[in-house]
Design a protein around this motif. Structure first.
Motif, PDB file in Angstrom:
ATOM      1  N   PRO A 143       3.112  55.942   9.563  1.00 10.64           N
ATOM      2  CA  PRO A 143       1.886  56.608  10.024  1.00 10.64           C
ATOM      3  C   PRO A 143       1.859  58.099   9.691  1.00 10.64           C
ATOM      4  O   PRO A 143       0.814  58.627   9.297  1.00 10.64           O
ATOM      5  CB  PRO A 143       1.903  56.382  11.540  1.00 10.64           C
ATOM      6  CG  PRO A 143       2.670  55.112  11.712  1.00 10.64           C
ATOM      7  CD  PRO A 143       3.747  55.180  10.668  1.00 10.64           C
ATOM      8  N   GLU A 144       2.995  58.778   9.827  1.00 14.50           N
ATOM      9  CA  GLU A 144       3.039  60.204   9.509  1.00 14.50           C
ATOM     10  C   GLU A 144       2.809  60.431   8.019  1.00 14.50           C
ATOM     11  O   GLU A 144       2.132  61.391   7.624  1.00 14.50           O
ATOM     12  CB  GLU A 144       4.387  60.790   9.936  1.00 14.50           C
ATOM     13  CG  GLU A 144       4.574  60.886  11.437  1.00 14.50           C
ATOM     14  CD  GLU A 144       5.994  61.265  11.821  1.00 14.50           C
ATOM     15  OE1 GLU A 144       6.152  62.034  12.787  1.00 14.50           O
ATOM     16  OE2 GLU A 144       6.951  60.807  11.166  1.00 14.50           O
ATOM     17  N   TRP A 145       3.382  59.566   7.192  1.00 13.07           N
ATOM     18  CA  TRP A 145       3.190  59.694   5.751  1.00 13.07           C
ATOM     19  C   TRP A 145       1.721  59.505   5.397  1.00 13.07           C
ATOM     20  O   TRP A 145       1.163  60.268   4.602  1.00 13.07           O
ATOM     21  CB  TRP A 145       4.050  58.668   5.015  1.00 13.07           C
ATOM     22  CG  TRP A 145       3.836  58.689   3.534  1.00 13.07           C
ATOM     23  CD1 TRP A 145       4.385  59.559   2.627  1.00 13.07           C
ATOM     24  CD2 TRP A 145       2.971  57.819   2.784  1.00 13.07           C
ATOM     25  NE1 TRP A 145       3.922  59.280   1.364  1.00 13.07           N
ATOM     26  CE2 TRP A 145       3.055  58.226   1.424  1.00 13.07           C
ATOM     27  CE3 TRP A 145       2.155  56.738   3.123  1.00 13.07           C
ATOM     28  CZ2 TRP A 145       2.347  57.576   0.419  1.00 13.07           C
ATOM     29  CZ3 TRP A 145       1.442  56.100   2.128  1.00 13.07           C
ATOM     30  CH2 TRP A 145       1.544  56.520   0.787  1.00 13.07           C
ATOM     31  N   VAL A 146       1.070  58.497   5.989  1.00 11.04           N
ATOM     32  CA  VAL A 146      -0.350  58.258   5.715  1.00 11.04           C
ATOM     33  C   VAL A 146      -1.174  59.471   6.131  1.00 11.04           C
ATOM     34  O   VAL A 146      -2.055  59.923   5.390  1.00 11.04           O
ATOM     35  CB  VAL A 146      -0.836  56.993   6.447  1.00 11.04           C
ATOM     36  CG1 VAL A 146      -2.358  56.883   6.373  1.00 11.04           C
ATOM     37  CG2 VAL A 146      -0.194  55.750   5.851  1.00 11.04           C
ATOM     38  N   ARG A 147      -0.906  60.009   7.306  1.00 12.09           N
ATOM     39  CA  ARG A 147      -1.662  61.184   7.761  1.00 12.09           C
ATOM     40  C   ARG A 147      -1.478  62.352   6.808  1.00 12.09           C
ATOM     41  O   ARG A 147      -2.421  63.102   6.530  1.00 12.09           O
ATOM     42  CB  ARG A 147      -1.234  61.580   9.172  1.00 12.09           C
ATOM     43  CG  ARG A 147      -1.621  60.597  10.265  1.00 12.09           C
ATOM     44  CD  ARG A 147      -1.390  61.211  11.633  1.00 12.09           C
ATOM     45  NE  ARG A 147      -1.469  60.213  12.688  1.00 12.09           N
ATOM     46  CZ  ARG A 147      -0.412  59.644  13.256  1.00 12.09           C
ATOM     47  NH1 ARG A 147       0.812  59.985  12.884  1.00 12.09           N
ATOM     48  NH2 ARG A 147      -0.565  58.744  14.211  1.00 12.09           N
ATOM     49  N   SER A 148      -0.258  62.545   6.315  1.00 12.33           N
ATOM     50  CA  SER A 148       0.006  63.669   5.418  1.00 12.33           C
ATOM     51  C   SER A 148      -0.751  63.526   4.111  1.00 12.33           C
ATOM     52  O   SER A 148      -1.278  64.501   3.570  1.00 12.33           O
ATOM     53  CB  SER A 148       1.508  63.786   5.143  1.00 12.33           C
ATOM     54  OG  SER A 148       1.978  62.720   4.324  1.00 12.33           O
ATOM     55  N   VAL A 149      -0.841  62.310   3.598  1.00  9.82           N
ATOM     56  CA  VAL A 149      -1.576  62.074   2.356  1.00  9.82           C
ATOM     57  C   VAL A 149      -3.066  62.297   2.575  1.00  9.82           C
ATOM     58  O   VAL A 149      -3.754  62.906   1.746  1.00  9.82           O
ATOM     59  CB  VAL A 149      -1.312  60.648   1.825  1.00  9.82           C
ATOM     60  CG1 VAL A 149      -2.175  60.365   0.600  1.00  9.82           C
ATOM     61  CG2 VAL A 149       0.160  60.471   1.464  1.00  9.82           C
ATOM     62  N   VAL A 150      -3.571  61.832   3.711  1.00  7.97           N
ATOM     63  CA  VAL A 150      -4.997  62.004   4.021  1.00  7.97           C
ATOM     64  C   VAL A 150      -5.329  63.479   4.161  1.00  7.97           C
ATOM     65  O   VAL A 150      -6.372  63.944   3.677  1.00  7.97           O
ATOM     66  CB  VAL A 150      -5.358  61.240   5.310  1.00  7.97           C
ATOM     67  CG1 VAL A 150      -6.750  61.622   5.788  1.00  7.97           C
ATOM     68  CG2 VAL A 150      -5.273  59.738   5.068  1.00  7.97           C
ATOM     69  N   ARG A 151      -4.440  64.236   4.802  1.00  4.49           N
ATOM     70  CA  ARG A 151      -4.689  65.672   4.972  1.00  4.49           C
ATOM     71  C   ARG A 151      -4.752  66.400   3.636  1.00  4.49           C
ATOM     72  O   ARG A 151      -5.448  67.404   3.494  1.00  4.49           O
ATOM     73  CB  ARG A 151      -3.601  66.296   5.849  1.00  4.49           C
ATOM     74  CG  ARG A 151      -3.697  65.931   7.320  1.00  4.49           C
ATOM     75  CD  ARG A 151      -2.784  66.802   8.175  1.00  4.49           C
ATOM     76  NE  ARG A 151      -2.858  66.422   9.560  1.00  4.49           N
ATOM     77  CZ  ARG A 151      -2.013  65.591  10.167  1.00  4.49           C
ATOM     78  NH1 ARG A 151      -1.015  65.060   9.473  1.00  4.49           N
ATOM     79  NH2 ARG A 151      -2.143  65.287  11.433  1.00  4.49           N
ATOM     80  N   GLU A 152      -3.995  65.918   2.659  1.00  3.76           N
ATOM     81  CA  GLU A 152      -4.011  66.537   1.334  1.00  3.76           C
ATOM     82  C   GLU A 152      -5.196  66.062   0.504  1.00  3.76           C
ATOM     83  O   GLU A 152      -5.311  66.410  -0.669  1.00  3.76           O
ATOM     84  CB  GLU A 152      -2.706  66.197   0.592  1.00  3.76           C
ATOM     85  CG  GLU A 152      -1.455  66.820   1.201  1.00  3.76           C
ATOM     86  CD  GLU A 152      -1.475  68.336   1.174  1.00  3.76           C
ATOM     87  OE1 GLU A 152      -2.044  68.890   0.212  1.00  3.76           O
ATOM     88  OE2 GLU A 152      -0.951  68.957   2.115  1.00  3.76           O
ATOM     89  N   GLU A 153      -6.081  65.254   1.127  1.00  2.00           N
ATOM     90  CA  GLU A 153      -7.302  64.769   0.488  1.00  2.00           C
ATOM     91  C   GLU A 153      -7.017  63.908  -0.737  1.00  2.00           C
ATOM     92  O   GLU A 153      -7.744  63.955  -1.735  1.00  2.00           O
ATOM     93  CB  GLU A 153      -8.221  65.942   0.130  1.00  2.00           C
ATOM     94  CG  GLU A 153      -8.681  66.748   1.345  1.00  2.00           C
ATOM     95  CD  GLU A 153      -9.694  67.819   1.000  1.00  2.00           C
ATOM     96  OE1 GLU A 153      -9.943  68.038  -0.209  1.00  2.00           O
ATOM     97  OE2 GLU A 153     -10.226  68.445   1.919  1.00  2.00           O
TER      98      GLU A 153
END
Length: 232
Positions: A143-153
């Motif tokens: 979940p943290e990895w997914v959030r980080s990728v989403v934040r980087e657009e």
């Protein structure tokens, strides 16, 4: 049910099959939560290895009740990458809210094709930019990895490459990603009930998977709202 087919050599599941199986798991888990709502008894061990298929190919949730026979510490240790944040501290206990989190990880597993283990994430440097050096990376949960990728657009990087071969399912994948991110909210009280999760998945329009194409491109940046209320 195993979405991490890249590691197992299994034939990847198509889009329709993945959503159908996830809906079956959600309904089964919602039934458990409904039947034991007053006593708040959870399943306690939701993960892909506890999702089996019957002779008709329908998803069945197994292992219910076994976790309740173990000590909380031993039961939570069996969760591995599906463990909820509140279960990693000193206050170890099973709960229906933690079940929802584990289900959210399961959905992310199906969407990303990655096993819910530790994933490397670049650490920001002194200027706040993401460092690319291998010695400047931290291990984070799925979940943290997914959030980080989403934040980087770069939302397209979240999805399994096998899913990107299908045409015209972009909106459906994003809708399911929204549901998964709601389930893996950091705070238990912010997560939806499994009954609500079932309704949300049922609202995702899923027809028979279109034929995959050899080269289907997807916009790298797709609007996503994470559990902190921010849109990306």
């Amino acid at each position: 049910m195993c979405a991490g087919h890249q590691m197992t050599g299994e034939t990847p599941l198509d889009w329709t099959t993945r959503v159908t199986l996830l809906l079956g798991v959600a309904r089964g888990l919602a039934c458990i939560h409904r039947e034991y709502r007053d006593s708040t008894i959870p399943h306690g061990n939701i993960k892909s290895t506890n999702v089996l298929l019957d002779k008709n190919g329908a998803a069945c949730v197994t292992d219910f009740g076994l976790a309740l026979l173990l000590s909380p510490a031993h039961a939570i240790a069996r969760l591995g990458g599906y463990i909820a944040p509140e279960q990693s501290g000193d206050h170890k206990r099973l709960s229906q809210e933690a079940d929802v989190y584990s289900f959210g990880v399961l959905v992310l597993e199906a969407l990303t094709g990655k096993v819910p283990a530790q994933h490397l994430q670049p650490l920001p440097d002194a200027a706040g930019n993401s460092a690319q050096r291998k010695d400047k990376q931290a291990a984070v949960s799925l979940p943290e990895w997914v959030r980080s990728v989403v934040r980087e657009e770069w939302t397209a990087e979240v999805f399994d490459a096998e899913l990107l071969r299908y045409k015209n399912i972009e909106e459906e994948m994003v809708a399911l990603l929204h549901i998964a991110l709601a389930c893996v909210a950091q705070l238990p009280e912010q997560r939806p009930s499994m009954a609500d999760v079932v309704r949300m998945i049922e609202s995702v329009p899923v027809d028979q998977s279109p034929l995959p194409e050899e080269d289907v491109s997807m916009s790298p940046s797709i609007g996503i709202t994470t559990d902190d209320g921010l849109s990306y």
